[in-house]
Each structure stands twice: as C-alpha cells, then as structure tokens.
Design an enzyme around this catalytic site. Structure first.
Site, mmCIF file in Angstrom:
data_model
loop_
_atom_site.group_PDB
_atom_site.id
_atom_site.type_symbol
_atom_site.label_atom_id
_atom_site.label_comp_id
_atom_site.label_asym_id
_atom_site.label_seq_id
_atom_site.Cartn_x
_atom_site.Cartn_y
_atom_site.Cartn_z
ATOM 1 N N PRO A 1 0.920 -10.231 3.041
ATOM 2 C CA PRO A 1 0.723 -10.785 4.389
ATOM 3 C C PRO A 1 1.737 -11.864 4.766
ATOM 4 O O PRO A 1 1.777 -12.936 4.156
ATOM 5 C CB PRO A 1 -0.702 -11.373 4.319
ATOM 6 C CG PRO A 1 -0.998 -11.568 2.883
ATOM 7 C CD PRO A 1 -0.169 -10.582 2.116
ATOM 8 N N TYR B 1 0.815 -1.223 0.000
ATOM 9 C CA TYR B 1 0.000 0.000 0.000
ATOM 10 C C TYR B 1 0.856 1.284 0.000
ATOM 11 O O TYR B 1 0.316 2.377 0.042
ATOM 12 C CB TYR B 1 -1.087 -0.025 1.089
ATOM 13 C CG TYR B 1 -0.645 -0.108 2.531
ATOM 14 C CD1 TYR B 1 -0.015 0.952 3.167
ATOM 15 C CD2 TYR B 1 -0.917 -1.254 3.281
ATOM 16 C CE1 TYR B 1 0.350 0.870 4.496
ATOM 17 C CE2 TYR B 1 -0.550 -1.351 4.611
ATOM 18 C CZ TYR B 1 0.080 -0.278 5.203
ATOM 19 O OH TYR B 1 0.448 -0.352 6.532
#
Ligand code: COA
Length: 291
Positions: free
Chosen positions: A197, A154
């Site tokens: 992740p 992000y």
C-alpha cells in the site's frame, strides 16, 4: 530517513526514461525523482491536459526536461508514436517503466466480459505493447537498456475482488522473468517491483470510495504498521533503472512492509493475543506436557 532521496545526484545523468501512466500518482513520484538524478523524462497517459500540467510542474521543480506524449497503451500504434517522439526529442531511450494500470474492485461475477477485458488490455496488453515496441528498437540498435514493471504482491498470491488485475499482473510478472532470460543476451535487463500500500489520490479515491479507506485501514495489515512513502518507492525504482543494479535481472522486489507475508503465515493471527494470555497459555502447555 526512508523518505529521503537515496542515490547520488548524477546517478541517472544522460539516461532517457519513459514512464507510462506518468502524469499522476506513483508514476509522477518516480519521474520527479529520476529528473532530480539527472535523467530526461517521457511521461504518457491518455489525458493530455493532465500530462502537460505535470510536465510543466516537474520541469519547474527539478530543472529537468520532460516530454509529455498522450498515449493509450492498449493501442500499439500509439506506443510506437511514443518511441518516435522520444527519439525525436532526446535522441535515445534507456529505460521503460510499465506503470500504467487500471483496476476495478468488485465481485468478479458482477463484472461484464468487457470490464474484465478492459483491465487485461490496459495492464497486460499495455505492458506487452510498450515492451515489444521498445525492445524491438533496442535489439535493432544493439543498445543496452532496462525495463521495470510495476506489479503488485497479489501478482504471486492472487487476490479476491480484483481478479482481472491479478490475472494481468501475474502475466506481467511472467513476462518479466521470461524476457530477463531471453533478452539478457542483448543487454536488456527486465525487473519488477511489487509495491504494497502506497496511497495515491487517484487509486485510493476510486478504489476505496467514501469511508471505505478508513474502514479498510491498510496500515493495520502491515507488520511495520505504516503505509509506504512515495520516495522510498522512487528510491528503489531509481536504483533498478540505474547502472548500480547492472547485475540484477529477472528479479521482483517486494516493497510492502511485510504485508503479504502477514496474510500468509498460518499462525500470524496470534498477533492479537495479549501478553497475559500468553502467560496462561505457557502454563497450560507446560502442564499438559507432563500428563
Ligand atoms: N466497476 C465495474 N465495471 C466497470 C467500472 C467499475 N467501476 N467502470 C467501468 N466498468 C465497465 C464498463 O461498464 C464497461 O463495460 P460494458 O461495456 O460491459 O458496460 C467496461 O468496464 C469498460 O468501461 P470504460 O469506461 O469504457 O473503460 P475505459 O477504457 O474508458 O476506462 C479505466 C477503464 C479502468 C481506465 C477507467 O475506469 C479508469 O480510469 N479507472 C481508474 C484508473 C485506475 O483504476 N487506477 C488505479 C490503478 S491500480
């Protein structure tokens, strides 16, 4: 296979590598692998007791040498002290991994100005402080070196609910690309990794408390349907600080199983459509073509 060590045993022999936030989580996983590849390691964080314990554990596991220096990366003098202690113990510094981070998952309007600044200070200012202190040293000594910044996907897409972190990581990415050009002439390579992740106890428990981690199951967001393994991140980091990547400079390598792209493609949501529905869609679109 992906959870196996990748590089040959002596790939980092003779190098001294500094990892901020190296006492736990991904920093610890990367550091342990660097030691196995023959590096000397310096780990830093604010928690001296955690650091010392990790250093002892790492030395026992790998037979390598680890120096633990407590440091709040927001304080430039403390960062300079890390450099001084590194030189005192190992005589040199070769790579800096800007890994220390902080994050609050929250609607932005609920954050105080101080909370917002706290994350910017740790992530952006902390990475700037470390980069500046080590960069000045390397340039003065005319020593080739490398910097590896741990960002996030992000950093380029932005993300709701983690806005201070997104702003700060975006800044670190800009610094990565800027210094790759500016400091290339000194033989200093600057690269970044954008992990998806990779569960760690610290971040997962704090960021997704209670049953939130199960409700917001990350592996469903990943085309490969799994989260990352620490060793595969360590493999990539080791490659990027090793001389095998000597011509890679200014790159950000995403390692997320395709996660961020899954969120981006306009039609990616069609994944949910079962095969028999595709059959009837095909019939409908073919017959519509003739009308
Ligand atoms: N949500 C929102 N605001 C929070 C918060 C939370 N969970 N925790 C603290 N804050 C606010 C505080 O209220 C304070 O603001 P205020 O002065 O306006 O009240 C501000 O943030 C600073 O808090 P403080 O506790 O003094 O910060 P710190 O410098 O001691 O520690 C962190 C900040 C981020 C390092 C700490 O919270 C931490 O260790 N977090 C876990 C590390 C982490 O996030 N790891 C994951 C990396 S991705």
């Amino acid at each position: 296979m992906y959870n196996q060590p990748m590089l040959r045993d002596d790939a980092l022999k003779g190098k001294t590598i500094i990892i901020t936030g190296g006492g736990t989580g991904l920093g610890k996983a990367m550091g342990t692998y660097f030691l196995k590849l023959g590096a000397n390691l310096v780990i830093t964080s604010r928690k001296a007791d955690v650091l010392q314990k990790t250093a002892e554990e790492m030395e026992k596991e790998t037979g390598g040498r680890v120096l633990a220096v407590s440091c709040d990366v927001r304080e430039y003098e403390q960062v300079e002290n890390v450099l001084a202690e590194t030189l005192k113990t190992f005589g040199r510094a070769d790579s800096l991994i800007n890994n220390a981070a902080g994050n609050f998952i929250s609607p932005t309007e609920r954050l105080s100005a101080n909370a917002f600044s706290t994350i910017i200070d740790i992530v952006l200012k902390g990475s700037v402080n470390c980069t500046l202190a080590f960069g000045k040293h390397w340039i003065k000594e005319k020593q080739p070196a490398s910097i590896l910044n741990i960002v996030t996907t992000y950093a380029f897409t932005g993300s709701a609910y983690v806005v201070p972190s997104a702003c700060a990581k975006g800044g670190v990415l800009a610094m990565t690309r800027s210094l790759a050009v500016e400091w290339g002439k000194y033989g200093i390579r600057t690269n970044a990794i954008a992990p998806g992740p990779f569960p760690t106890k610290g971040a997962w428990d704090r960021l997704l408390p209670g049953d939130l981690a199960e409700k917001f199951d990350f592996k469903n967001r990943v085309p490969l349907k799994r989260v990352g393994d620490h060793q595969e991140l360590a493999n990539l980091a080791a490659f990027l600080v090793s001389d095998f990547s000597a011509y890679i400079n200014g790159e950000v390598i995403t390692i997320d199983g395709g996660e961020w792209l899954q969120g981006a493609g306009q039609f990616n949501g069609l994944e949910a459509i079962p095969d028999d529905l595709w059959d009837s869609f095909a019939q409908m679109t073919r017959s519509a073509k003739g009308s």
